[in-house]
Design an enzyme around this catalytic site. Structure first.
Site, PDB file in Angstrom:
ATOM      1  N   LYS A  22      34.411  38.724  68.164  1.00 26.14           N
ATOM      2  CA  LYS A  22      35.617  38.857  67.332  1.00 26.14           C
ATOM      3  C   LYS A  22      36.867  38.595  68.173  1.00 26.14           C
ATOM      4  O   LYS A  22      37.848  38.045  67.675  1.00 26.14           O
ATOM      5  CB  LYS A  22      35.715  40.258  66.703  1.00 26.14           C
ATOM      6  CG  LYS A  22      34.477  40.748  65.994  1.00 26.14           C
ATOM      7  CD  LYS A  22      34.266  40.091  64.668  1.00 26.14           C
ATOM      8  CE  LYS A  22      33.040  40.638  63.948  1.00 26.14           C
ATOM      9  NZ  LYS A  22      31.784  40.673  64.696  1.00 26.14           N
ATOM     10  N   GLU A  56      36.670  47.726  75.157  1.00 23.46           N
ATOM     11  CA  GLU A  56      35.269  48.141  75.031  1.00 23.46           C
ATOM     12  C   GLU A  56      35.087  49.446  75.807  1.00 23.46           C
ATOM     13  O   GLU A  56      35.467  49.533  76.967  1.00 23.46           O
ATOM     14  CB  GLU A  56      34.349  47.046  75.569  1.00 23.46           C
ATOM     15  CG  GLU A  56      32.908  47.459  75.758  1.00 23.46           C
ATOM     16  CD  GLU A  56      32.214  47.943  74.471  1.00 23.46           C
ATOM     17  OE1 GLU A  56      32.402  47.342  73.403  1.00 23.46           O
ATOM     18  OE2 GLU A  56      31.485  48.959  74.571  1.00 23.46           O
ATOM     19  N   CYS A 116      27.803  45.725  60.700  1.00 22.10           N
ATOM     20  CA  CYS A 116      26.660  44.866  60.346  1.00 22.10           C
ATOM     21  C   CYS A 116      25.581  45.753  59.737  1.00 22.10           C
ATOM     22  O   CYS A 116      24.403  45.599  60.029  1.00 22.10           O
ATOM     23  CB  CYS A 116      26.184  44.048  61.537  1.00 22.10           C
ATOM     24  SG  CYS A 116      25.857  45.028  62.985  1.00 22.10           S
TER      25      CYS A 116
HETATM   26  N1  SAM Z   1      33.003  43.089  68.107  1.00 24.22           N
HETATM   27  C1  SAM Z   1      31.874  42.702  68.942  1.00 24.22           C
HETATM   28  C2  SAM Z   1      31.654  41.224  68.809  1.00 24.22           C
HETATM   29  O1  SAM Z   1      32.038  40.633  67.789  1.00 24.22           O
HETATM   30  O2  SAM Z   1      31.120  40.613  69.752  1.00 24.22           O
HETATM   31  C3  SAM Z   1      30.631  43.487  68.607  1.00 24.22           C
HETATM   32  C4  SAM Z   1      30.878  44.961  68.637  1.00 24.22           C
HETATM   33  S1  SAM Z   1      29.491  45.969  68.332  1.00 24.22           S
HETATM   34  C5  SAM Z   1      29.279  45.825  66.633  1.00 24.22           C
HETATM   35  C6  SAM Z   1      30.169  47.560  68.513  1.00 24.22           C
HETATM   36  C7  SAM Z   1      30.713  47.897  69.870  1.00 24.22           C
HETATM   37  O3  SAM Z   1      31.190  49.256  69.843  1.00 24.22           O
HETATM   38  C8  SAM Z   1      29.711  47.814  71.006  1.00 24.22           C
HETATM   39  O4  SAM Z   1      30.190  46.986  72.024  1.00 24.22           O
HETATM   40  C9  SAM Z   1      29.589  49.245  71.496  1.00 24.22           C
HETATM   41  O5  SAM Z   1      29.429  49.334  72.888  1.00 24.22           O
HETATM   42  C10 SAM Z   1      30.899  49.870  71.083  1.00 24.22           C
HETATM   43  N2  SAM Z   1      30.822  51.339  70.886  1.00 24.22           N
HETATM   44  C11 SAM Z   1      29.738  52.126  70.948  1.00 24.22           C
HETATM   45  N3  SAM Z   1      30.088  53.409  70.743  1.00 24.22           N
HETATM   46  C12 SAM Z   1      31.419  53.429  70.575  1.00 24.22           C
HETATM   47  C13 SAM Z   1      32.378  54.455  70.344  1.00 24.22           C
HETATM   48  N4  SAM Z   1      32.008  55.734  70.219  1.00 24.22           N
HETATM   49  N5  SAM Z   1      33.652  54.096  70.223  1.00 24.22           N
HETATM   50  C14 SAM Z   1      34.036  52.818  70.320  1.00 24.22           C
HETATM   51  N6  SAM Z   1      33.182  51.797  70.528  1.00 24.22           N
HETATM   52  C15 SAM Z   1      31.897  52.097  70.653  1.00 24.22           C
END
Ligand code: SAM
Length: 473
Positions: A133, A151, A248
């Site tokens: 994104k 992140e 997702c």
């Molecule tokens: N936006 C990314 C992309 O398009 O490549 C994918 C993001 S993925 C759906 C969600 C992300 O949230 C992961 O990188 C994960 O490490 C992070 N995440 C996990 N726990 C979280 C938290 N409590 N607060 C914020 N981010 C978190």
């Protein structure tokens, strides 16, 4: 925990049951498309690097001689009929494209519908790794805008930084913070994107092993975490600013119910995003608060499961005045060592940070003292290199960037040589070039080399090198 019995599509029965009645959900076609397990490959070109129709054609032809087709809701997205080896494509390493799931590319439509992209914007991508994104947002915003790609998980923040470096733009900051840290920047951002961590059911067709991790209890935990994340980040959105939420997951607990919860607890107004009927994206309107969201089903369009919704914040705090920090601005003499390496040297401000020159565009230069005060910053702008006594020792970030001067010597490599270079070997090039030079493939920069009378020193970063053996060349 409840036992889940797999169906022919290996989808949990509890998931299938929980989706009954949701807009656009048809259990039979949904199960069939998962059982068929078709793999879809899509990517998004980098408009800062793939700047001409000829280069677009060259990149796509190298990936897919049988043709690529456009992703209908994306201005730069393409489907490939087969999955090539991206590792052995030098264009991949040059940052010509980002391999991204097609449904997520719809973020472009949500952004275009909600913010004025001609303005200098401050944008936050809160859950950004590995960078799908963020690279899309960077391609949409103006050069005068600023993107904070954040992140929370440290190793994932490192991967995010690598992908941002490859993308090559100077107007991005990569931070490694918890969502709650952003409350220290009240009313700061014009746009906040939260691509929330979720139960992942939307990716079951692509990654069937994720099914094992799914449970109704995990959906509930994810939805509670999504609420916490949203509550933490919302103070950083300015009045009139936009929040885009995506997952997702197909589960209403993580999608529609989060929208209703947001509308219940915060001054947020749902914003619809225009759709074309041929895209087959399903509009969902929440029963309680009339919020609009968009559902992506793999049995109805060429992409994986996805959910997205946009809100405008009706009220918010005024941003606090930042304390001014003394920054280490480069002396004019030191700047003279750097500026010949740049296409538009006057467009950047030059800072000395840990004995390296950093190039920051004006908005980022103005904001960095505040951001540095409040966030843990992993990367900002473009690292130009180390200012030696006589010359700059250029950094890989400069080679990967779009800032570099056309006057810098460049040695063009063929495919075999490019892959040898990317493996950090000596491709045995004969050239009259001496000293620092870019090495390029198809007109795109791969990295630095220093040519001496009898050899070439390969400056490709060790940690990025291709480890796999090259075969078939
Ligand atoms: N936006 C990314 C992309 O398009 O490549 C994918 C993001 S993925 C759906 C969600 C992300 O949230 C992961 O990188 C994960 O490490 C992070 N995440 C996990 N726990 C979280 C938290 N409590 N607060 C914020 N981010 C978190």
């Amino acid at each position: 925990m409840r036992k889940i019995f797999p169906l022919s599509s290996h989808l949990p029965a509890a998931l299938l049951d929980s989706l009954a009645g949701l807009p656009g959900y048809h259990r039979d076609t949904f199960e069939r498309v998962h059982a068929a397990a078709e793999k879809i490959t899509s990517l998004r070109l980098n408009p800062n690097k793939v700047t001409t129709p000829e280069r677009t054609a060259a990149v796509l032809q190298a990936l897919s001689p049988n043709g690529a087709t456009a992703v209908p809701w994306s201005s730069t997205g393409y489907y490939l009929p087969e999955r090539p080896s991206f590792t052995f494509d030098p264009y991949f390493h040059a940052g010509a494209y980002y391999v991204q799931e097609a449904s997520s590319m719809f973020l472009e439509q949500a952004v275009r519908a909600t913010v004025d992209l001609t303005q200098p914007l401050k944008v936050l991508d809160l859950c950004a790794a590995p960078g799908g994104k963020s690279t899309l947002l960077q391609s949409l915003i103006s050069r005068e805008s600023l993107l904070v790609a954040n992140e929370v998980i440290k190793p994932r923040a490192a991967l995010l930084a690598d992908n941002i470096i490859k993308w090559g733009a100077a107007n991005v900051v990569v931070s490694n913070n918890d969502p709650r840290d952003f409350s220290r920047l009240p009313g700061y951002f014009d746009l906040v994107v939260v691509d929330a961590p979720c139960s992942g059911s939307g990716l079951f067709r692509r990654d069937p092993e994720l099914v094992e991790e799914w449970s109704p209890e995990n959906v509930t935990l994810c939805s509670q975490r999504q609420q916490r994340i949203m509550a933490d980040v919302l103070p950083s959105v300015k009045e009139g600013g936009v929040v885009i939420y995506s997952t997702c997951s197909f589960s209403a607990e993580e999608d529609e119910q989060i929208l209703d919860w947001l509308a219940d607890h915060f001054e947020l107004e749902s914003i619809p995003v225009p759709l074309e009927a041929s895209w087959n994206i399903v509009t969902t309107v929440t029963g309680k608060r009339n919020c609009t969201g968009y559902r992506f089903y793999p049995d109805q369009l060429k992409g994986e499961g996805f959910f997205i919704a946009a809100f405008r914040k009706r009220s918010g705090e005024a941003p606090r005045k930042p304390k001014q920090h003394k920054s280490m601005v480069l002396s004019p003499k030191q700047q003279q060592v750097v500026s010949p390496w740049l296409n538009m040297p006057a467009d950047y401000q030059y800072f000395l940070h840990q004995e390296e020159v950093l190039l920051l565009p004006p908005l980022l230069a103005a904001e960095i003292p505040l951001l540095q005060q409040q966030l843990y910053i992993r990367k900002a702008g473009v690292k130009a290199g180390h200012p030696g006594a006589k010359e700059l020792i250029p950094d890989h970030q400069l080679a990967a960037s779009t800032l570099i001067s056309d006057e810098i010597p460049a040695v063009a490599l063929d495919l075999k040589q490019a892959l040898q270079y990317l493996r950090k070997e000596d491709p045995g090039i004969s050239t009259r070039v001496r000293g620092w030079s870019l090495v390029t493939y198809g007109g795109m920069n791969l990295g630095w080399a220093k040519f001496l009378p009898n050899r070439m020193n390969n400056y490709y970063p060790k940690e990025l090198r291709i480890l796999k053996e090259i075969t078939g060349l």
